[in-house]
Motif scaffolding. Structure first.
Motif, PDB file in Angstrom:
ATOM      1  N   ALA A 143       6.409   3.878   6.536  1.00 18.90           N
ATOM      2  CA  ALA A 143       5.711   3.511   5.300  1.00 18.90           C
ATOM      3  C   ALA A 143       5.629   1.999   5.151  1.00 18.90           C
ATOM      4  N   PHE A 144       6.713   1.282   5.464  1.00 21.07           N
ATOM      5  CA  PHE A 144       6.703  -0.178   5.366  1.00 21.07           C
ATOM      6  C   PHE A 144       5.700  -0.774   6.349  1.00 21.07           C
ATOM      7  N   GLU A 145       5.627  -0.194   7.546  1.00 17.48           N
ATOM      8  CA  GLU A 145       4.679  -0.665   8.545  1.00 17.48           C
ATOM      9  C   GLU A 145       3.241  -0.453   8.060  1.00 17.48           C
ATOM     10  N   ALA A 146       2.990   0.700   7.448  1.00 14.67           N
ATOM     11  CA  ALA A 146       1.651   0.984   6.920  1.00 14.67           C
ATOM     12  C   ALA A 146       1.309   0.035   5.778  1.00 14.67           C
ATOM     13  N   MET A 147       2.271  -0.269   4.920  1.00 15.14           N
ATOM     14  CA  MET A 147       2.026  -1.219   3.830  1.00 15.14           C
ATOM     15  C   MET A 147       1.622  -2.566   4.403  1.00 15.14           C
ATOM     16  N   GLY A 148       2.294  -2.998   5.449  1.00 15.81           N
ATOM     17  CA  GLY A 148       1.959  -4.268   6.080  1.00 15.81           C
ATOM     18  C   GLY A 148       0.572  -4.258   6.701  1.00 15.81           C
ATOM     19  N   ALA A 149       0.167  -3.109   7.251  1.00 16.82           N
ATOM     20  CA  ALA A 149      -1.162  -3.001   7.856  1.00 16.82           C
ATOM     21  C   ALA A 149      -2.246  -2.923   6.787  1.00 16.82           C
ATOM     22  N   GLY A 150      -1.959  -2.230   5.702  1.00 17.48           N
ATOM     23  CA  GLY A 150      -2.956  -2.059   4.654  1.00 17.48           C
ATOM     24  C   GLY A 150      -3.111  -3.270   3.761  1.00 17.48           C
ATOM     25  N   LEU A 151      -2.054  -4.052   3.599  1.00 20.75           N
ATOM     26  CA  LEU A 151      -2.069  -5.205   2.693  1.00 20.75           C
ATOM     27  C   LEU A 151      -1.554  -6.443   3.412  1.00 20.75           C
ATOM     28  N   PRO A 152      -2.223  -6.896   4.478  1.00 22.20           N
ATOM     29  CA  PRO A 152      -1.666  -7.950   5.320  1.00 22.20           C
ATOM     30  C   PRO A 152      -1.871  -9.388   4.883  1.00 22.20           C
ATOM     31  N   GLY A 153      -2.736  -9.686   3.952  1.00 20.11           N
ATOM     32  CA  GLY A 153      -2.979 -11.088   3.604  1.00 20.11           C
ATOM     33  C   GLY A 153      -3.949 -11.210   2.460  1.00 20.11           C
ATOM     34  N   GLY A 154      -4.642 -12.341   2.383  1.00 22.53           N
ATOM     35  CA  GLY A 154      -5.661 -12.511   1.374  1.00 22.53           C
ATOM     36  C   GLY A 154      -5.134 -12.503  -0.035  1.00 22.53           C
ATOM     37  N   GLY A 155      -3.960 -13.063  -0.280  1.00 23.85           N
ATOM     38  CA  GLY A 155      -3.413 -13.110  -1.622  1.00 23.85           C
ATOM     39  C   GLY A 155      -2.456 -11.978  -1.917  1.00 23.85           C
ATOM     40  N   VAL A 156      -2.412 -10.978  -1.057  1.00 19.79           N
ATOM     41  CA  VAL A 156      -1.475  -9.876  -1.224  1.00 19.79           C
ATOM     42  C   VAL A 156      -0.457  -9.981  -0.104  1.00 19.79           C
ATOM     43  N   ARG A 157       0.801  -9.932  -0.440  1.00 15.71           N
ATOM     44  CA  ARG A 157       1.825 -10.038   0.581  1.00 15.71           C
ATOM     45  C   ARG A 157       2.874  -8.959   0.352  1.00 15.71           C
ATOM     46  N   VAL A 158       3.197  -8.236   1.369  1.00 17.38           N
ATOM     47  CA  VAL A 158       4.211  -7.193   1.281  1.00 17.38           C
ATOM     48  C   VAL A 158       5.562  -7.800   1.602  1.00 17.38           C
ATOM     49  N   ARG A 159       6.520  -7.595   0.737  1.00 13.77           N
ATOM     50  CA  ARG A 159       7.884  -8.059   0.961  1.00 13.77           C
ATOM     51  C   ARG A 159       8.781  -6.838   1.003  1.00 13.77           C
ATOM     52  N   THR A 160       9.471  -6.665   2.086  1.00 14.33           N
ATOM     53  CA  THR A 160      10.444  -5.595   2.213  1.00 14.33           C
ATOM     54  C   THR A 160      11.796  -6.239   2.431  1.00 14.33           C
ATOM     55  N   ARG A 161      12.763  -5.825   1.667  1.00 17.97           N
ATOM     56  CA  ARG A 161      14.095  -6.410   1.780  1.00 17.97           C
ATOM     57  C   ARG A 161      15.119  -5.312   1.907  1.00 17.97           C
ATOM     58  N   TRP A 162      15.890  -5.423   2.916  1.00 17.66           N
ATOM     59  CA  TRP A 162      17.086  -4.605   3.012  1.00 17.66           C
ATOM     60  C   TRP A 162      18.141  -5.444   3.678  1.00 17.66           C
ATOM     61  N   GLY A 163      19.362  -5.130   3.448  1.00 19.51           N
ATOM     62  CA  GLY A 163      20.436  -5.906   4.043  1.00 19.51           C
ATOM     63  C   GLY A 163      21.623  -6.026   3.117  1.00 19.51           C
ATOM     64  N   SER A 164      22.583  -6.809   3.535  1.00 20.21           N
ATOM     65  CA  SER A 164      23.840  -6.870   2.810  1.00 20.21           C
ATOM     66  C   SER A 164      23.985  -8.099   1.933  1.00 20.21           C
ATOM     67  N   GLY A 165      23.048  -9.009   1.957  1.00 21.25           N
ATOM     68  CA  GLY A 165      23.196 -10.195   1.132  1.00 21.25           C
ATOM     69  C   GLY A 165      21.871 -10.755   0.694  1.00 21.25           C
ATOM     70  N   PRO A 166      21.918 -11.661  -0.270  1.00 22.61           N
ATOM     71  CA  PRO A 166      20.670 -12.239  -0.740  1.00 22.61           C
ATOM     72  C   PRO A 166      20.050 -13.162   0.296  1.00 22.61           C
ATOM     73  N   SER A 167      18.732 -13.276   0.244  1.00 21.99           N
ATOM     74  CA  SER A 167      18.034 -14.227   1.100  1.00 21.99           C
ATOM     75  C   SER A 167      16.876 -14.800   0.302  1.00 21.99           C
ATOM     76  N   THR A 168      16.319 -15.874   0.765  1.00 20.40           N
ATOM     77  CA  THR A 168      15.180 -16.457   0.078  1.00 20.40           C
ATOM     78  C   THR A 168      14.098 -16.773   1.088  1.00 20.40           C
ATOM     79  N   ASP A 169      12.856 -16.619   0.676  1.00 19.76           N
ATOM     80  CA  ASP A 169      11.741 -16.954   1.563  1.00 19.76           C
ATOM     81  C   ASP A 169      10.985 -18.160   1.038  1.00 19.76           C
ATOM     82  N   GLY A 170      11.570 -18.890   0.101  1.00 25.38           N
ATOM     83  CA  GLY A 170      10.941 -20.074  -0.457  1.00 25.38           C
ATOM     84  C   GLY A 170      10.018 -19.765  -1.614  1.00 25.38           C
ATOM     85  N   GLU A 171       9.703 -18.495  -1.852  1.00 27.82           N
ATOM     86  CA  GLU A 171       8.832 -18.140  -2.965  1.00 27.82           C
ATOM     87  C   GLU A 171       9.602 -17.452  -4.075  1.00 27.82           C
ATOM     88  N   HIS A 172      10.445 -16.545  -3.747  1.00 27.67           N
ATOM     89  CA  HIS A 172      11.350 -15.955  -4.724  1.00 27.67           C
ATOM     90  C   HIS A 172      12.514 -15.314  -3.979  1.00 27.67           C
TER      91      HIS A 172
END
Length: 190
Positions: A143-172
């Motif tokens: 499902a995450f892969e499909a979200m990335g394929a369906g909404l890849p750019g143009g003002g829409v960005r898919v963010r998927t987060r999983w893991g054990s600690g916080p991270s930042t991508d410079g935007e939020h």
């Protein structure tokens, strides 16, 4: 701007995906191509939030200053992400489970509802999925892969987060899990 956004996508992606959501009190299903002007930050969730005593998840509603109303979540991790999104001055709108993304794979129809749709102050948006490592099975990864394929750019960005600690991508900031350790008895808290 809508035409510019649509032109940035691969033609086949626009024709491959449909969105289903609630707008104006009714259910709407239309191609991704025809959905660019929808204010997803104002739509109702596409599925209800369930919680019950002894359940495995932690669902609920959190009041946000950003929306001036309640936004749903289904886990501690989603709630933490929601709090961080609400605190961001870049975020002007948030909706939980705003739409179903439909596509065909392996000769059957598939669907996925992202956790959040986020509108940014500059008009761009983010589609956010929040998932703990131990909850990412093959179906979720697909499902995450499909979200990335369906909404890849143009003002829409898919963010998927999983893991054990916080991270930042410079935007939020994306939230990590909170401790599951029980609180000490009330008289012993520091």
């Amino acid at each position: 701007m809508t035409a510019e956004i649509a032109n940035t996508y691969v033609q086949s992606a626009l024709d491959t995906f449909d969105l289903r959501f609630y707008e104006g009190g009714g259910e709407v299903r239309r191609p991704l191509r025809a959905s660019w002007n929808t204010c997803f930050e104002h739509v109702e969730p596409v599925r209800p939030f369930h919680w019950f005593k002894g359940g495995r998840s932690f669902a609920g509603w959190h009041w946000t200053a950003t929306t001036g109303g309640h936004v749903g979540y289904e886990s501690w991790l989603e709630r933490d992400q929601l709090i961080l999104l609400d605190a961001s001055t870049d975020v002007t709108g948030i909706a939980s489970q705003p739409f179903w993304l439909h596509w065909h794979a392996d000769s059957r129809e598939r669907r996925h509802a992202p956790d959040y749709f986020v509108r940014l102050a500059d008009g761009r948006c983010r589609v956010v999925d929040v998932r703990a490592d131990d909850q990412v099975d093959e179906a979720a990864a697909t499902a995450f892969e499909a979200m990335g394929a369906g909404l890849p750019g143009g003002g829409v960005r898919v963010r998927t987060r999983w893991g054990s600690g916080p991270s930042t991508d410079g935007e939020h900031v994306m939230a990590g899990p909170i401790s599951k350790a029980p609180l000490p008895p009330a008289g012993r808290r520091r």
